[in-house]
Design an enzyme around this catalytic site. Structure first.
Site, mmCIF file in Angstrom:
data_model
loop_
_atom_site.group_PDB
_atom_site.id
_atom_site.type_symbol
_atom_site.label_atom_id
_atom_site.label_comp_id
_atom_site.label_asym_id
_atom_site.label_seq_id
_atom_site.Cartn_x
_atom_site.Cartn_y
_atom_site.Cartn_z
ATOM 1 N N HIS A 206 28.288 32.992 45.956
ATOM 2 C CA HIS A 206 28.513 33.711 44.706
ATOM 3 C C HIS A 206 29.436 32.990 43.738
ATOM 4 C CE1 HIS A 206 32.173 34.752 46.889
ATOM 5 N NE2 HIS A 206 32.699 35.059 45.720
HETATM 6 C C1 UD1 Z 1 35.366 38.285 42.386
HETATM 7 C C2 UD1 Z 1 36.568 37.379 42.614
HETATM 8 C C3 UD1 Z 1 36.222 36.378 43.712
HETATM 9 C C4 UD1 Z 1 35.730 37.056 44.959
HETATM 10 C C5 UD1 Z 1 34.547 37.955 44.609
HETATM 11 C C6 UD1 Z 1 34.017 38.684 45.830
HETATM 12 C C7 UD1 Z 1 37.866 36.941 40.538
HETATM 13 C C8 UD1 Z 1 38.238 35.914 39.568
HETATM 14 N N1 UD1 Z 1 36.894 36.598 41.418
HETATM 15 O O1 UD1 Z 1 34.320 37.470 41.874
HETATM 16 O O2 UD1 Z 1 37.394 35.643 44.036
HETATM 17 O O3 UD1 Z 1 35.327 36.086 45.910
HETATM 18 O O4 UD1 Z 1 34.997 38.891 43.621
HETATM 19 O O5 UD1 Z 1 32.865 39.398 45.544
HETATM 20 O O6 UD1 Z 1 38.444 38.011 40.528
HETATM 21 N N2 UD1 Z 1 29.038 42.698 39.429
HETATM 22 C C9 UD1 Z 1 28.243 43.793 39.635
HETATM 23 N N3 UD1 Z 1 28.758 44.851 40.322
HETATM 24 C C10 UD1 Z 1 30.019 44.850 40.816
HETATM 25 C C11 UD1 Z 1 30.836 43.738 40.583
HETATM 26 C C12 UD1 Z 1 30.338 42.663 39.906
HETATM 27 O O7 UD1 Z 1 27.092 43.834 39.215
HETATM 28 O O8 UD1 Z 1 30.420 45.847 41.461
HETATM 29 C C13 UD1 Z 1 28.479 41.532 38.709
HETATM 30 C C14 UD1 Z 1 28.647 41.627 37.234
HETATM 31 O O9 UD1 Z 1 27.562 41.034 36.620
HETATM 32 C C15 UD1 Z 1 29.889 40.795 36.986
HETATM 33 C C16 UD1 Z 1 29.726 39.703 38.043
HETATM 34 O O10 UD1 Z 1 29.138 40.369 39.142
HETATM 35 O O11 UD1 Z 1 29.970 40.304 35.699
HETATM 36 C C17 UD1 Z 1 31.004 39.067 38.460
HETATM 37 O O12 UD1 Z 1 31.968 40.047 38.874
HETATM 38 P P1 UD1 Z 1 33.547 39.729 38.784
HETATM 39 O O13 UD1 Z 1 34.329 40.852 39.319
HETATM 40 O O14 UD1 Z 1 33.902 39.237 37.437
HETATM 41 O O15 UD1 Z 1 33.731 38.473 39.720
HETATM 42 P P2 UD1 Z 1 33.054 38.094 41.123
HETATM 43 O O16 UD1 Z 1 32.098 36.983 40.895
HETATM 44 O O17 UD1 Z 1 32.564 39.290 41.853
#
Ligand code: UD1
Length: 363
Positions: A206
């Site tokens: 991811h």
């Molecule tokens: C975050 C953490 C990362 C961790 C990961 C575990 C930061 C900088 N990164 O990354 O260290 O390894 O979580 O999963 O905080 N999204 C959904 N549903 C959700 C959450 C996210 O659809 O419940 C999608 C959205 O499109 C969002 C993208 O995932 O924009 C990224 O989510 P985000 O929380 O920004 O960072 P992660 O890549 O999940």
């Protein structure tokens, strides 16, 4: 009476807070609050972990959701400030390296509320990783730096952090893993997926550096496709990765792989425990495979968790098809020769959380 305000936001935080909350509850008179920023909000990314881990419903959910790093961080800060004013804890306890960790540390330290950072001192030395920025900022500001391994103490000493602020407490992820390992085994998730007694690989990807570029994601999927010709490949997929595969038109490379929605904690441990090997770019899985004794190939140029390599089962591989394939060959050869001897780093003993709450109660 000591009061703690624990902050969680994203999936990897939930496994870390659970044992600390439990250890805190055993200390007479300790008051604890749980604040969920809502950085992760899907049921599969958040709610199911609360159930598996026996976490209480958060006292407050800030409901911030997704956004650019700046937007998400700013929203967390704005929403957290009045909550902090209202609850007025002795300590804000933050976990790991996600945006919620850094955002709440900034708010608390400007209000002179003491911050304890669990999993302090890890460094990848790669500032292209958003998590590395979060680690650096959090550790500069936090009052108490609770480290999972000796290399973290060395990193902090090299940055000039006074040693009184730093305590090697061990790894809270391991507390959770050891606490729930038998329950996960009893679940027998491999059987539910038709994998009982079979060799299979478990993988997760991811990180933006792996999944946000079509070329890199194509290389990784190519290697998984090659492996899937030899054994089942189970791939619980993060929402970001699913979006990118479809956006880049790479679905054909994932046809042989078993794509699943994100799994619960217990299902994940149950599947990893019996797998032949793990391929990942996760931080937590590097640690969990070390404790479970499963070989792990981490597709990254660096890791903030070097003890998983020097003492555990982890190995770094390039995010590129031929390199991953060569490393898989090595792992399979080593496994079949019985030449595989995992160890367990210092303080990864299931007692880190007890050491943490004892310290917080004292200082
Ligand atoms: C975050 C953490 C990362 C961790 C990961 C575990 C930061 C900088 N990164 O990354 O260290 O390894 O979580 O999963 O905080 N999204 C959904 N549903 C959700 C959450 C996210 O659809 O419940 C999608 C959205 O499109 C969002 C993208 O995932 O924009 C990224 O989510 P985000 O929380 O920004 O960072 P992660 O890549 O999940």
């Amino acid at each position: 009476m000591t009061s703690l305000l624990h902050v969680v936001g994203a999936r990897p935080n939930f496994m870390k807070v659970a044992p600390v909350l439990r250890a805190g509850a055993a200390i007479p008179g300790m008051r604890q609050y749980l604040v969920h920023t809502g950085q992760h909000y899907d049921a599969a990314m958040s709610d199911r972990f609360f159930t598996d881990l026996g976490l209480p419903t958060p006292d407050v959910n800030l409901g911030v959701g997704s956004g650019s790093h700046a937007v998400q961080t700013a929203r967390i800060m704005t929403e957290f400030e009045p909550v902090l004013d209202r609850l007025a804890p002795d300590w804000v306890v933050v976990y790991g390296d996600v945006n919620s960790t850094m955002a709440c540390t900034l708010v608390a330290s400007k209000k002179s509320v003491r911050v304890a950072h669990v999993e302090a001192g890890l460094r990848s030395r790669d500032r292209d990783m958003p998590e590395e920025i979060n680690r650096l900022v959090t550790d500069v500001l936090a009052d108490l730096l609770l480290t999972p391994s000796r290399d973290a103490n060395e990193n902090l000493a090299a940055e000039g952090v006074p040693s009184e602020r730093v305590h090697l407490v061990g790894n809270v992820m391991v507390d959770t893993l050891l606490h729930l390992r038998e329950k996960a085994r009893a679940l027998n998730a491999p059987e539910a997926h038709g994998l009982a007694g079979k060799a299979y690989a478990f993988c997760t990807f991811h990180r933006p550096s792996n999944v946000d570029h079509a070329g890199t994601l194509g290389e990784i999927l190519g290697a998984l496709d090659d492996l899937a010709k030899r054994m089942p490949v189970i791939f619980p997929i993060h929402p970001r990765t699913r979006q990118r595969i479809s956006e880049f038109g790479l679905g054909h490379l994932a046809e042989r792989v078993t794509l699943l929605d994100p799994l619960s904690y217990l299902d994940t441990v149950s599947l990893v425990d019996r797998s032949t090997l793990v391929l990942t770019d996760s931080g937590g899985l590097q640690e969990e495979t070390t404790v479970l004794g499963v070989p792990c190939l981490t597709a990254r140029p660096n890791t903030e968790r070097p003890v998983t390599i020097t003492e555990g089962t982890n190995r770094l591989v390039p995010s590129e098809r031929a390199g991953i394939n060569a490393a898989i060959e090595d792992v399979l050869r080593l496994r079949s020769n019985g030449g595989f001897r995992p160890g367990r780093p210092e303080g990864w003993d299931g007692r880190a959380s007890e050491r943490i709450v004892a310290l917080l109660d004292r200082v």
